[in-house]
Design an enzyme around this catalytic site. Structure first.
Site, PDB file in Angstrom:
ATOM      1  N   HIS A 158       0.828  -1.213   0.000  1.00 33.41           N
ATOM      2  CA  HIS A 158       0.000   0.000   0.000  1.00 33.41           C
ATOM      3  C   HIS A 158       0.861   1.260   0.000  1.00 33.41           C
ATOM      4  O   HIS A 158       1.924   1.306   0.630  1.00 33.41           O
ATOM      5  CB  HIS A 158      -0.919   0.003   1.218  1.00 33.41           C
ATOM      6  CG  HIS A 158      -1.967  -1.066   1.176  1.00 33.41           C
ATOM      7  ND1 HIS A 158      -3.135  -0.932   0.464  1.00 33.41           N
ATOM      8  CD2 HIS A 158      -2.022  -2.303   1.748  1.00 33.41           C
ATOM      9  CE1 HIS A 158      -3.862  -2.022   0.603  1.00 33.41           C
ATOM     10  NE2 HIS A 158      -3.212  -2.877   1.380  1.00 33.41           N
ATOM     11  N   VAL A 206       2.667 -22.732  20.939  1.00 30.35           N
ATOM     12  CA  VAL A 206       2.808 -22.190  22.288  1.00 30.35           C
ATOM     13  C   VAL A 206       1.446 -22.238  22.974  1.00 30.35           C
ATOM     14  O   VAL A 206       0.450 -21.747  22.448  1.00 30.35           O
ATOM     15  CB  VAL A 206       3.350 -20.749  22.252  1.00 30.35           C
ATOM     16  CG1 VAL A 206       3.418 -20.166  23.658  1.00 30.35           C
ATOM     17  CG2 VAL A 206       4.725 -20.705  21.595  1.00 30.35           C
ATOM     18  N   LYS A 218     -10.795  -0.633   2.121  1.00 36.01           N
ATOM     19  CA  LYS A 218     -10.874  -0.110   0.762  1.00 36.01           C
ATOM     20  C   LYS A 218     -11.712  -0.980  -0.169  1.00 36.01           C
ATOM     21  O   LYS A 218     -11.605  -0.891  -1.387  1.00 36.01           O
ATOM     22  CB  LYS A 218      -9.450   0.050   0.213  1.00 36.01           C
ATOM     23  CG  LYS A 218      -8.672   1.157   0.916  1.00 36.01           C
ATOM     24  CD  LYS A 218      -7.262   1.276   0.433  1.00 36.01           C
ATOM     25  CE  LYS A 218      -6.366   0.195   0.977  1.00 36.01           C
ATOM     26  NZ  LYS A 218      -6.199   0.229   2.433  1.00 36.01           N
ATOM     27  N   ARG A 272      -7.527 -11.273   8.852  1.00 35.77           N
ATOM     28  CA  ARG A 272      -6.768 -10.114   9.297  1.00 35.77           C
ATOM     29  C   ARG A 272      -6.933  -9.971  10.805  1.00 35.77           C
ATOM     30  O   ARG A 272      -8.030 -10.183  11.332  1.00 35.77           O
ATOM     31  CB  ARG A 272      -7.267  -8.854   8.603  1.00 35.77           C
ATOM     32  CG  ARG A 272      -6.832  -8.736   7.158  1.00 35.77           C
ATOM     33  CD  ARG A 272      -7.712  -7.777   6.372  1.00 35.77           C
ATOM     34  NE  ARG A 272      -8.890  -8.456   5.842  1.00 35.77           N
ATOM     35  CZ  ARG A 272      -9.845  -7.861   5.155  1.00 35.77           C
ATOM     36  NH1 ARG A 272      -9.786  -6.565   4.934  1.00 35.77           N
ATOM     37  NH2 ARG A 272     -10.872  -8.532   4.691  1.00 35.77           N
ATOM     38  N   SER A 294       2.729  -4.578   3.835  1.00 38.71           N
ATOM     39  CA  SER A 294       3.473  -3.415   3.340  1.00 38.71           C
ATOM     40  C   SER A 294       4.444  -2.887   4.392  1.00 38.71           C
ATOM     41  O   SER A 294       5.535  -2.411   4.071  1.00 38.71           O
ATOM     42  CB  SER A 294       2.505  -2.289   2.962  1.00 38.71           C
ATOM     43  OG  SER A 294       1.404  -2.767   2.241  1.00 38.71           O
TER      44      SER A 294
END
Length: 483
Positions: free
Chosen positions: A49, A172, A249, A310, A341
């Site tokens: 980005h 973990v 976006k 995400r 990015s």
């Protein structure tokens, strides 16, 4: 006793490992998957980005712009594919064109270079397949595209040759404070360390909350995608966004560095931190929204669909810092878009934070560069012929769709952090990423994996764990064939 243990071998964890491998430190990376890039980092848009979307003054904005600026030189140093193709943000309503001006001003405040507002006609001159409904667009020439696998594997391999230990198939379960630092408890082992870097993606809040009273909360935000065949290469040359909404976006259309076209993602908050299934509803949404941006999108050329998660932190911000009430515990949390990015800059920031804490000496023997798997078809003809003459396996094509040879697959297996599964080979060579989606090359790739790792064919997996492709094997018959 380690000096630093990193939880998670995604792009942020590997970036931190690579930067810290410059120092005389004992560093380990604990990864629950069987390879690097097995979680959030493996399933995203592959976008670098420009940095106009993040709030000015935020850490997200700063690291995005810094990471973008670092990517081109890093791609040359570590030999992974990157292209600065630029991006367009589309507006479809003249009354909303002021939002493009706001986005431009925000980008300029963040330090994004070269931003321009284009008319619809100017935008279509750059991208002829844009919708006739586009009235204006924000042009960001510094935007780029990268291979997420290539970037992450390059960082990890370089860290490995500089002494970082990668410990796979190791989840973990618990993080405990100790007098010397921290104890990380896994399914079968315990590890002691002076410092922890928590780069665990959607699980970063779980580990942070084990050691800190100031709690974090991360929501998995699912994005579903379509990937189109390389025959669609050139349908768009820039990354095409829509004006941002509440969840980012919107659905994008972009080329990939390998010549495919990628369409997506959705943005759906879900409770399941492993919820990477695709849905009919989500994929229909992707197709419908992408059609708003471009005309004639060749959806009949779809070769696969996938979903990624995400790590959305409640404050919509990156958290890269030492926990206030847990000295030596460094969070790398909330690494949603633009996390890919920002990764080079995130690695540098974590290097700064950890070395200020530990005050280590720098190595004189740090190896800065790395070379990727050799692709004979990217060599001049004379060099390619010489390579095949000396190593005939580079003339034996295994994956016809992507023209991947036996030599490349052997290289992918034998190199640092070598591939141990079909997906591991795929990420390093693209064998299985083409139109037939591994339908033809899987058996031959499995044979090479079995031969190189000296294991039976029924032990070869798609992606580690129990993902075996052969069941009910007649062991006696296999032994007879071996003899």
């Amino acid at each position: 006793m380690y000096d630093v243990l990193i939880i998670g071998a995604g792009v942020s964890g590997c970036a931190a490992a690579r930067e810290l491998s410059r120092y005389r430190l004992k560093i380990g990376v604990l990864e629950k998957g069987e390879d690097v890039c097995s979680g959030t980092s493996k399933a995203n848009s592959g976008i670098v980005h420009a940095g106009f979307d993040a709030r000015p003054g935020s850490l997200m904005a700063r690291l995005n712009v810094e990471g973008n600026a670092m990517m081109e030189e890093l791609s040359k140093t570590l030999d992974f594919p990157f292209r600065r193709n630029g991006s367009l943000v589309l507006c479809f309503d003249k009354e909303k064109e002021g939002m493009l001006e706001e986005l431009k001003a925000q980008g300029e405040a963040n330090g994004v270079p070269g931003l321009q507002i284009l008319t619809g006609e100017e935008a279509r001159a750059l991208e002829p397949n844009l919708s006739r409904e586009v009235t204006a667009a924000l042009w960001a020439p510094s935007g780029g595209i990268v291979c997420p696998f290539g970037l992450t594997i390059a960082l990890a391999e370089n860290a490995c040759v500089n002494g970082v230990e990668f410990i796979f198939d190791t989840e973990v379960k618990k993080v405990e404070k100790t007098q010397e630092g921290y104890r990380l408890v896994t399914g079968g082992e315990t590890y002691e360390t002076r410092c922890v870097i928590n780069a665990a993606g959607v699980y970063a809040d779980v580990f942070h909350n084990m050691v800190s009273e100031r709690k974090l909360h991360i929501t998995p935000r699912k994005g579903e995608y379509y990937l189109l065949d390389r025959s669609t290469g050139g349908f768009v040359d820039r990354t095409i966004f829509q004006l941002p909404g509440k969840f980012g976006k919107g659905v994008l259309v972009t080329p990939t560095v390998h010549g495919n076209t990628l369409v997506g993602p959705t943005a759906t908050d879900i409770p399941d931190k492993e919820g990477t299934n695709t849905t009919r509803q989500g994929l229909d949404e992707v197709a419908a929204k992408a059609a708003l941006s471009v005309e004639g999108l060749p959806m009949r050329q779809v070769i696969t669909s996938f979903a990624g998660l995400r790590a959305h932190e409640d404050g919509s911000e990156f958290i890269v810092e030492e926990a206030a009430d847990a000295p030596g515990f460094f969070d790398c949390a909330g690494m949603e878009s633009p996390g890919l990015s920002s990764a080079p800059a995130v690695g540098k920031l974590l290097e700064k934070l950890v070395t200020e804490k530990l005050r280590p000496e720098k190595k004189e023997t740090f190896i800065e560069t790395r070379k990727d798997v050799v692709n004979p078809f990217h060599l001049p003809e004379e060099e390619r012929n010489a390579l095949i003459a000396s190593h005939p396996e580079y003339g034996n094509v295994i994956c016809r769709c992507e023209t991947v040879t036996e030599g490349q697959i052997i290289d992918a297996i034998r190199r640092p952090l070598g591939a141990r599964s079909l997906d591991g080979v795929k990420r390093r060579t693209r064998a299985g990423m083409g139109r037939c989606q591994a339908g033809f090359c899987s058996p031959r790739t499995m044979e090479i994996l079995a031969r190189e790792w000296k294991i039976p064919m029924d032990q070869v997996t798609k992606c580690g764990g129990n993902s075996r492709l052969i069941v009910g094997v007649n062991k006696d018959r296999l032994q007879e064939e071996d003899q």
